[in-house]
Design a protein around this motif. Structure first.
Motif, mmCIF file in Angstrom:
data_model
loop_
_atom_site.group_PDB
_atom_site.id
_atom_site.type_symbol
_atom_site.label_atom_id
_atom_site.label_comp_id
_atom_site.label_asym_id
_atom_site.label_seq_id
_atom_site.Cartn_x
_atom_site.Cartn_y
_atom_site.Cartn_z
ATOM 1 N N THR A 112 15.324 1.391 7.955
ATOM 2 C CA THR A 112 14.226 0.979 8.833
ATOM 3 C C THR A 112 13.103 2.004 8.827
ATOM 4 O OG1 THR A 112 15.250 2.001 10.798
ATOM 5 C CG2 THR A 112 15.810 -0.291 10.319
ATOM 6 N N ILE A 113 13.453 3.280 8.664
ATOM 7 C CA ILE A 113 12.429 4.321 8.595
ATOM 8 C C ILE A 113 11.620 4.200 7.303
ATOM 9 C CG2 ILE A 113 12.066 6.814 8.397
ATOM 10 C CD1 ILE A 113 14.423 7.185 10.305
ATOM 11 N N ILE A 114 12.301 3.892 6.186
ATOM 12 C CA ILE A 114 11.590 3.707 4.917
ATOM 13 C C ILE A 114 10.626 2.533 5.018
ATOM 14 C CG2 ILE A 114 11.861 3.085 2.484
ATOM 15 C CD1 ILE A 114 14.485 4.578 2.461
ATOM 16 N N ILE A 115 11.090 1.425 5.597
ATOM 17 C CA ILE A 115 10.236 0.245 5.750
ATOM 18 C C ILE A 115 9.036 0.568 6.632
ATOM 19 C CG2 ILE A 115 10.131 -2.103 6.657
ATOM 20 C CD1 ILE A 115 13.095 -2.373 5.887
ATOM 21 N N GLY A 116 9.273 1.285 7.728
ATOM 22 C CA GLY A 116 8.173 1.678 8.599
ATOM 23 C C GLY A 116 7.195 2.607 7.901
ATOM 24 N N THR A 117 7.705 3.509 7.077
ATOM 25 C CA THR A 117 6.836 4.427 6.328
ATOM 26 C C THR A 117 5.943 3.663 5.359
ATOM 27 O OG1 THR A 117 8.538 6.152 6.474
ATOM 28 C CG2 THR A 117 6.812 6.457 4.835
ATOM 29 N N ILE A 118 6.495 2.653 4.713
ATOM 30 C CA ILE A 118 5.706 1.821 3.804
ATOM 31 C C ILE A 118 4.607 1.078 4.562
ATOM 32 C CG2 ILE A 118 5.801 -0.184 2.262
ATOM 33 C CD1 ILE A 118 8.657 0.705 1.535
ATOM 34 N N PHE B 98 6.314 8.902 -3.731
ATOM 35 C CA PHE B 98 7.295 9.396 -2.762
ATOM 36 C C PHE B 98 8.194 8.260 -2.284
ATOM 37 C CE2 PHE B 98 8.581 10.321 1.627
ATOM 38 C CZ PHE B 98 9.196 11.554 1.456
ATOM 39 N N ILE B 99 7.614 7.092 -2.059
ATOM 40 C CA ILE B 99 8.393 5.925 -1.637
ATOM 41 C C ILE B 99 9.397 5.535 -2.713
ATOM 42 C CG2 ILE B 99 8.265 3.473 -1.072
ATOM 43 C CD1 ILE B 99 7.377 5.312 1.189
ATOM 44 N N TYR B 100 8.963 5.601 -3.971
ATOM 45 C CA TYR B 100 9.866 5.286 -5.089
ATOM 46 C C TYR B 100 11.060 6.238 -5.099
ATOM 47 C CZ TYR B 100 11.552 4.757 -9.895
ATOM 48 O OH TYR B 100 12.336 4.559 -11.014
ATOM 49 N N ALA B 101 10.797 7.531 -4.850
ATOM 50 C CA ALA B 101 11.885 8.512 -4.800
ATOM 51 C C ALA B 101 12.809 8.236 -3.620
ATOM 52 C CB ALA B 101 11.310 9.925 -4.707
ATOM 53 N N MET B 102 12.230 7.841 -2.476
ATOM 54 C CA MET B 102 13.043 7.554 -1.303
ATOM 55 C C MET B 102 13.932 6.323 -1.519
ATOM 56 S SD MET B 102 12.492 9.980 0.694
ATOM 57 C CE MET B 102 13.369 9.374 2.125
ATOM 58 N N PHE B 103 13.462 5.404 -2.351
ATOM 59 C CA PHE B 103 14.283 4.235 -2.668
ATOM 60 C C PHE B 103 15.597 4.658 -3.316
ATOM 61 C CE2 PHE B 103 15.563 1.286 -6.081
ATOM 62 C CZ PHE B 103 15.965 0.204 -5.308
ATOM 63 N N ARG C 118 8.021 -11.083 -6.073
ATOM 64 C CA ARG C 118 7.671 -9.918 -6.906
ATOM 65 C C ARG C 118 8.024 -10.181 -8.370
ATOM 66 N NH1 ARG C 118 4.058 -7.917 -3.669
ATOM 67 N NH2 ARG C 118 4.863 -7.959 -1.540
ATOM 68 N N ALA C 119 9.143 -10.882 -8.590
ATOM 69 C CA ALA C 119 9.527 -11.220 -9.963
ATOM 70 C C ALA C 119 8.487 -12.122 -10.612
ATOM 71 C CB ALA C 119 10.898 -11.898 -9.969
ATOM 72 N N GLN C 120 7.814 -12.923 -9.808
ATOM 73 C CA GLN C 120 6.756 -13.808 -10.294
ATOM 74 C C GLN C 120 5.635 -13.022 -10.974
ATOM 75 O OE1 GLN C 120 4.798 -15.927 -7.116
ATOM 76 N NE2 GLN C 120 4.450 -17.754 -8.355
ATOM 77 N N VAL D 196 9.511 -1.679 -1.200
ATOM 78 C CA VAL D 196 9.036 -0.654 -2.136
ATOM 79 C C VAL D 196 8.108 -1.269 -3.174
ATOM 80 C CG1 VAL D 196 9.750 0.980 -3.928
ATOM 81 C CG2 VAL D 196 11.039 0.823 -1.781
ATOM 82 N N LEU D 197 8.433 -2.483 -3.621
ATOM 83 C CA LEU D 197 7.613 -3.144 -4.635
ATOM 84 C C LEU D 197 6.219 -3.519 -4.116
ATOM 85 C CD1 LEU D 197 10.312 -5.420 -6.311
ATOM 86 C CD2 LEU D 197 9.185 -3.413 -7.306
ATOM 87 N N LYS D 198 6.045 -3.501 -2.794
ATOM 88 C CA LYS D 198 4.715 -3.749 -2.239
ATOM 89 C C LYS D 198 3.716 -2.672 -2.655
ATOM 90 C CE LYS D 198 6.285 -6.018 2.057
ATOM 91 N NZ LYS D 198 6.317 -5.872 3.536
ATOM 92 N N VAL D 199 4.203 -1.450 -2.868
ATOM 93 C CA VAL D 199 3.307 -0.325 -3.154
ATOM 94 C C VAL D 199 3.387 0.115 -4.615
ATOM 95 C CG1 VAL D 199 3.396 0.474 -0.779
ATOM 96 C CG2 VAL D 199 5.057 1.361 -2.418
ATOM 97 N N LEU D 200 4.206 -0.562 -5.430
ATOM 98 C CA LEU D 200 4.295 -0.240 -6.859
ATOM 99 C C LEU D 200 3.577 -1.310 -7.671
ATOM 100 C CD1 LEU D 200 7.991 0.945 -7.448
ATOM 101 C CD2 LEU D 200 5.932 2.352 -7.272
ATOM 102 N N PRO D 201 2.683 -0.933 -8.589
ATOM 103 C CA PRO D 201 2.023 -1.921 -9.453
ATOM 104 C C PRO D 201 3.055 -2.686 -10.281
ATOM 105 C CG PRO D 201 0.904 0.202 -9.585
ATOM 106 C CD PRO D 201 2.180 0.439 -8.837
ATOM 107 N N PRO D 202 2.920 -4.005 -10.431
ATOM 108 C CA PRO D 202 3.921 -4.792 -11.154
ATOM 109 C C PRO D 202 4.021 -4.452 -12.639
ATOM 110 C CG PRO D 202 2.014 -6.132 -10.613
ATOM 111 C CD PRO D 202 1.846 -4.847 -9.877
ATOM 112 N N ASP D 203 2.993 -3.867 -13.220
ATOM 113 C CA ASP D 203 3.040 -3.560 -14.653
ATOM 114 C C ASP D 203 3.707 -2.226 -14.954
ATOM 115 O OD1 ASP D 203 1.061 -2.110 -13.451
ATOM 116 O OD2 ASP D 203 -0.429 -2.381 -15.035
ATOM 117 N N GLU D 204 4.139 -1.496 -13.938
ATOM 118 C CA GLU D 204 4.846 -0.238 -14.158
ATOM 119 C C GLU D 204 6.309 -0.505 -14.489
ATOM 120 O OE1 GLU D 204 4.689 2.827 -11.301
ATOM 121 O OE2 GLU D 204 2.495 2.883 -11.180
ATOM 122 N N ASN D 205 6.882 0.360 -15.346
ATOM 123 C CA ASN D 205 8.295 0.222 -15.688
ATOM 124 C C ASN D 205 9.196 0.472 -14.483
ATOM 125 O OD1 ASN D 205 7.878 -0.431 -18.395
ATOM 126 N ND2 ASN D 205 7.774 1.724 -19.014
#
Length: 407
Positions: free
Chosen positions: A106-112, A125-130, A253-255, A179-188
């Motif tokens: 819940t803290i990660i979601i709130g941070t996002i 940082f969010i990616y690392a927290m995932f 997100r898969a879309q 987490v995928l909300k803040v990551l560009p979809p074209d990133e690996n």
């Protein structure tokens, strides 16, 4: 010597020591209930800056509660290691250990939602927290599963709260789409987060679904859950509700992610999303059914005792999944009724939180919760022989019996 004289001969310990010794993992649902407020509020259709500020207040309250609970339990483990180990092995209180991971989610979601948009936290940082969350979930869930399944349990006292042992792995999917909300979809990196989210959501949902099947068999045998366990009936809403929310959002997100990387097929993203919406709608209906199934007999089955208030926090966080799904379905099908329904449930969630926090504070002030007896503290301060420990364990088992119905 009379009992009163024996009590007078017992040395007194400080209230702080009794609080630390009496703390338990059942404190984490308070923070999760607080997180439930801002997670449901974040989905309100007409969002204002004042509402975001209100949510942020709950976000910081959640962080404070998380730090308080974690620090207190750490101090307990240092000062009273026997009590700390006793809580982990306890057939009732031990199932609450994985809730520290859920509180972290819940803290990660709130941070996002509140720290990334303002630029205080970066997507990296969010990616690392995932990945920290995934590892944290595995390190907590599997040892607790080994400890818990190493002993037999009476199915006539089964409660859906036993599924807490698997909940952190199920919530990986929910954390993933956030987490995928803040990551560009074209990133690996987005591919890894998407696939891990699907895999762990599958593990978590199917394992908890087995628990739900046992829950249905149990109430067929003994009737509706009553007393302490009446709260646990709402935990059954969690697996289908959170899985519906995760599947729909991961499919969305898969879309974008699958076509961006040319994976599977040209239409894979659309197919995944469409199938996720259908599956999510089915699971959403199941979650609403379990909510009503637990709510209708709730008031008549619950024991209204202040020392049992911690169990009532199950009214909050297990319902977040299906309530948040209401808003998502409103966006998909463009139905204003869903938005109104979501707003009503969010208001109810806030009211329930205020009622529970007041009653919990009252129970804490009166010493009904998180307060050990003087003799219990002294028992763990004064060293005892292994033979005495064995006798103590045997006496506790004989006094408890097979009925572990305190959840």
């Amino acid at each position: 010597m009379s009992l009163s004289e024996q009590d007078n001969n017992i040395p007194k310990v400080s209230t702080l020591a009794r609080r630390i010794h009496g703390w338990s993992w059942q404190a984490f649902p308070i923070g999760m209930g607080t997180g439930a407020v801002y997670v449901t509020l974040s989905g309100v259709k007409n969002h204002s800056s004042a509402l975001t500020t209100f949510e942020t207040i709950f976000y910081f309250i959640n962080i404070s509660l998380f730090l308080l609970n974690s620090t207190t339990l750490l101090v307990q483990a240092i000062l009273y290691p026997r009590q700390a180990w006793r809580l982990i092995q306890d057939p009732v209180k031990g199932i609450f250990v994985p809730l520290i991971v859920l509180s972290f989610a819940t803290i990660i979601i709130g941070t996002i939602n509140y720290a990334v948009p303002t630029g205080h936290i970066t997507p990296g940082f969010i990616y690392a927290m995932f990945w920290v969350y995934v590892i944290f979930a595995l390190l907590v869930c599997f040892p607790m599963l080994m400890i818990w399944f190493n002993k037999p349990h009476d199915l006539t006292t089964f409660t859906p709260a036993w599924a807490f042992l698997v909940f952190p792995m199920m919530l990986v999917g929910v954390v993933s789409f956030n987490v995928l909300k803040v990551l560009p979809p074209d990133e690996n990196r987005a591919i890894g987060v998407l696939l891990v989210g699907y895999v762990f959501q599958g593990i978590g949902f199917f394992m908890t679904f087995f628990y739900i099947c046992i829950y249905i068999i149990r109430i067929m045998t003994t009737g509706f859950l009553d007393g302490h366990q009446a709260n646990g009936a709402f935990v059954a809403c969690g697996p289908p509700g959170f899985t519906a929310l995760a599947l729909i959002n991961l499919g969305k997100r898969a879309q974008e992610i699958l076509p961006a990387h040319g994976l599977v097929s040209a239409q894979a993203g659309e197919i995944w999303y469409a199938s996720s919406v259908m599956a999510g709608l089915l699971l959403f209906g199941l979650a609403v059914f379990f909510f009503l199934f637990g709510a209708l007999p709730y008031w008549f089955k619950l024991h209204k005792h202040l020392h049992e208030i911690l169990g009532c926090w199950a009214l909050t966080f297990p319902n977040v999944g299906w309530i948040a799904t209401i808003r998502v379905l409103g966006d998909i099908f463009n139905l204003d009724g869903f938005f109104a329904w979501h707003l009503v449930m969010t208001i109810i969630m806030i009211i329930v939180w205020f009622v529970l926090i007041i009653l919990t504070g009252l129970a804490f002030w009166k010493g009904k919760i998180f307060l050990a007896k003087d003799e219990d503290v002294l028992k763990d301060i004064i060293p005892s022989s292994p033979k005495e420990d064995d006798q103590e364990t045997l006496a506790e088992k004989q006094s408890e019996g097979p009925n572990y119905s305190h959840v």
